[in-house]
Design a protein around this motif. Structure first.
Motif, PDB file in Angstrom:
ATOM      1  N   UNK A  13      34.391  43.459  34.255  1.00 33.62           N
ATOM      2  CA  UNK A  13      34.662  41.866  34.349  1.00 33.62           C
ATOM      3  C   UNK A  13      34.940  41.362  32.785  1.00 33.62           C
ATOM      4  N   UNK A  14      36.052  40.832  32.612  1.00 32.91           N
ATOM      5  CA  UNK A  14      36.469  40.238  31.559  1.00 32.91           C
ATOM      6  C   UNK A  14      36.026  38.844  31.459  1.00 32.91           C
ATOM      7  N   UNK A  92      27.766  46.421  36.516  1.00 30.32           N
ATOM      8  CA  UNK A  92      29.168  46.413  36.322  1.00 30.32           C
ATOM      9  C   UNK A  92      29.295  46.381  34.957  1.00 30.32           C
ATOM     10  N   UNK A  93      30.283  47.150  34.382  1.00 31.81           N
ATOM     11  CA  UNK A  93      30.654  47.030  32.912  1.00 31.81           C
ATOM     12  C   UNK A  93      31.422  45.535  32.847  1.00 31.81           C
ATOM     13  N   UNK A  94      31.272  45.221  31.292  1.00 28.55           N
ATOM     14  CA  UNK A  94      31.647  43.831  31.016  1.00 28.55           C
ATOM     15  C   UNK A  94      32.427  44.016  29.865  1.00 28.55           C
ATOM     16  N   UNK A  95      33.497  43.056  29.438  1.00 28.84           N
ATOM     17  CA  UNK A  95      34.182  43.064  28.164  1.00 28.84           C
ATOM     18  C   UNK A  95      34.196  41.289  27.790  1.00 28.84           C
ATOM     19  N   UNK A  96      33.895  41.238  26.550  1.00 30.34           N
ATOM     20  CA  UNK A  96      33.826  39.874  26.179  1.00 30.34           C
ATOM     21  C   UNK A  96      35.315  39.645  24.940  1.00 30.34           C
ATOM     22  N   UNK A  97      36.157  38.981  25.370  1.00 31.79           N
ATOM     23  CA  UNK A  97      37.414  39.040  24.775  1.00 31.79           C
ATOM     24  C   UNK A  97      37.581  37.704  23.802  1.00 31.79           C
ATOM     25  N   UNK A 109      32.798  45.540  24.279  1.00 32.03           N
ATOM     26  CA  UNK A 109      32.668  46.118  25.626  1.00 32.03           C
ATOM     27  C   UNK A 109      31.137  46.486  25.890  1.00 32.03           C
ATOM     28  N   UNK A 110      30.750  46.359  27.158  1.00 29.76           N
ATOM     29  CA  UNK A 110      29.327  46.569  27.497  1.00 29.76           C
ATOM     30  C   UNK A 110      29.655  47.462  28.488  1.00 29.76           C
ATOM     31  N   UNK A 111      29.443  48.771  28.356  1.00 31.63           N
ATOM     32  CA  UNK A 111      29.767  49.955  29.242  1.00 31.63           C
ATOM     33  C   UNK A 111      29.176  49.863  30.813  1.00 31.63           C
ATOM     34  N   UNK A 112      27.943  49.531  30.465  1.00 29.71           N
ATOM     35  CA  UNK A 112      27.140  49.574  32.015  1.00 29.71           C
ATOM     36  C   UNK A 112      27.293  50.384  32.734  1.00 29.71           C
ATOM     37  N   UNK A 113      27.901  50.331  34.082  1.00 31.78           N
ATOM     38  CA  UNK A 113      27.948  51.243  35.069  1.00 31.78           C
ATOM     39  C   UNK A 113      29.073  52.312  34.605  1.00 31.78           C
ATOM     40  N   UNK A 114      29.969  52.063  33.743  1.00 32.17           N
ATOM     41  CA  UNK A 114      30.988  53.098  33.437  1.00 32.17           C
ATOM     42  C   UNK A 114      30.377  54.297  32.678  1.00 32.17           C
ATOM     43  N   UNK A 115      29.369  54.095  32.130  1.00 32.74           N
ATOM     44  CA  UNK A 115      28.718  55.052  31.436  1.00 32.74           C
ATOM     45  C   UNK A 115      27.892  56.105  32.213  1.00 32.74           C
ATOM     46  N   UNK A 116      27.692  55.605  33.518  1.00 32.13           N
ATOM     47  CA  UNK A 116      26.846  56.551  34.440  1.00 32.13           C
ATOM     48  C   UNK A 116      27.819  57.403  35.323  1.00 32.13           C
ATOM     49  N   UNK A 139      38.817  56.431  26.931  1.00 30.31           N
ATOM     50  CA  UNK A 139      37.418  56.828  26.495  1.00 30.31           C
ATOM     51  C   UNK A 139      36.462  55.518  26.893  1.00 30.31           C
ATOM     52  N   UNK A 140      36.587  54.965  27.848  1.00 30.64           N
ATOM     53  CA  UNK A 140      35.604  54.075  28.286  1.00 30.64           C
ATOM     54  C   UNK A 140      34.492  54.510  29.379  1.00 30.64           C
ATOM     55  N   UNK A 141      34.552  55.811  29.675  1.00 33.61           N
ATOM     56  CA  UNK A 141      33.914  56.552  30.572  1.00 33.61           C
ATOM     57  C   UNK A 141      33.422  58.025  29.596  1.00 33.61           C
ATOM     58  N   UNK A 142      32.411  58.677  30.151  1.00 35.76           N
ATOM     59  CA  UNK A 142      31.960  59.787  29.238  1.00 35.76           C
ATOM     60  C   UNK A 142      32.920  60.732  29.115  1.00 35.76           C
ATOM     61  N   UNK A 143      33.070  61.272  27.921  1.00 29.84           N
ATOM     62  CA  UNK A 143      34.124  62.085  27.648  1.00 29.84           C
ATOM     63  C   UNK A 143      33.907  63.428  28.274  1.00 29.84           C
TER      64      UNK A 143
END
Length: 309
Positions: A13-14, A92-97, A109-116, A139-143
């Protein structure tokens, strides 16, 4: 024929904060406006592919929160298969623009759930990957999960597209299974050590990437256009001239739109880039990531009336 595109990626969510310019260290500034919109590189690319006519599926994670519900709704409204979008024990992931008046942006970017995202998620999504023409990731999820997904895709004849953003070192195990890499000037310099400023440097960077294992490259060059080099062809497509309001989803719109038009053998890459460039040009004229991504009929109409080509 309709392309089948699966995106493995992020859902954010941006939070868009409109400012005149970036603040100096220690400076306090007043925002001119703020907005909340759907985003995340993965979601942007998937929605761009779907709105451009591709049959699209998504592999990713959201939190059990209102923001997660919002992101699932964005995908479903675009007719994207969300059966592989699962819940994580994280927000849920968030981005601050930080969006400047000139249309340029800086993003936190705060990865949150994306990194799970886990290997179990990739295993469960294998039938979806196998049924695809293209698999895209960033590359916003685990490589580690990208490596697993791309290896499986290659085993099953699926064309893999990597967008190495945010830029970081790319493991050999991933590069060896990349069919096409799409990256901007900054990402190109980080991956190759070559600053891309003119045609000779574009070519040198593409050749360096080929030595690293990726034989097909598109380098997006902002308002200048895009350079491409494949096993069979090489060229430059100039950008459409527009006044940018918000460049947040420009690259993601380009990539998603590209995947909707590209032939699996990449032989129509120049035509697909022209389409993707127009989609991106339309996107930067509106504020917000997902809200700005155009639909197929809008892109085709704009191409039909374009005087640039």
């Amino acid at each position: 024929m309709v392309n089948r595109v699966t995106v493995l990626g992020s859902l954010n969510v941006d939070h868009i904060m409109q400012i005149k310019r970036l603040p100096l260290p220690g400076e306090t500034m007043t925002m001119t406006d703020k907005q909340i919109a759907g985003g995340g590189k993965g979601a942007n690319q998937a929605i761009a592919a779907a709105r451009s006519g591709a049959r699209t599926a998504f592999i990713g994670k959201i939190g059990a929160d209102e923001q997660g519900k919002l992101m699932r709704t964005y995908l479903e409204d675009a007719k994207i298969d969300t059966s592989s979008v699962t819940l994580a024990d994280a927000e849920t992931g968030q981005a601050f623009i930080l969006l400047q008046e000139n249309g340029e942006n800086s993003i936190l970017v705060l990865g949150g759930a994306n990194q799970a995202l886990t290997a179990t998620d990739i295993e469960a999504a294998k039938p979806k990957i196998k049924d695809s023409d293209f698999l895209i990731t960033q590359f916003e999820t685990p490589i580690e999960q990208a490596i697993k997904a791309f290896a499986y895709a290659k085993e099953n004849g699926v064309v893999t597209i990597l967008n190495p953003a945010p830029a970081k070192r790319v493991p050999k195990e991933l590069l060896e299974n990349v069919d096409l890499i799409v990256l901007n000037e900054t990402e190109t310099e980080i991956l190759t050590g070559i600053k891309v400023v003119e045609e000779d440097t574009w070519r040198a960077a593409a050749e360096k990437l080929a030595k690293l294992g990726v034989q097909n490259t598109i380098i997006t060059l902002g308002s200048k256009g895009a350079y491409y080099k494949t096993i069979e062809a090489e060229g430059f497509i100039k950008a459409f001239k527009v006044t940018a309001v918000d460049t947040t989803a420009a690259g993601d719109t380009f990539l998603g739109a590209l995947s909707s038009q590209l032939d699996r053998d990449l032989t129509n890459i120049a035509e697909a880039i022209v389409f993707a460039s127009m989609a991106s040009a339309l996107a930067v004229q509106k504020i917000g990531a997902i809200p700005s991504i155009p639909r197929l009929e809008t892109v085709n109409e704009a191409l039909g009336s374009a005087t640039d080509y």
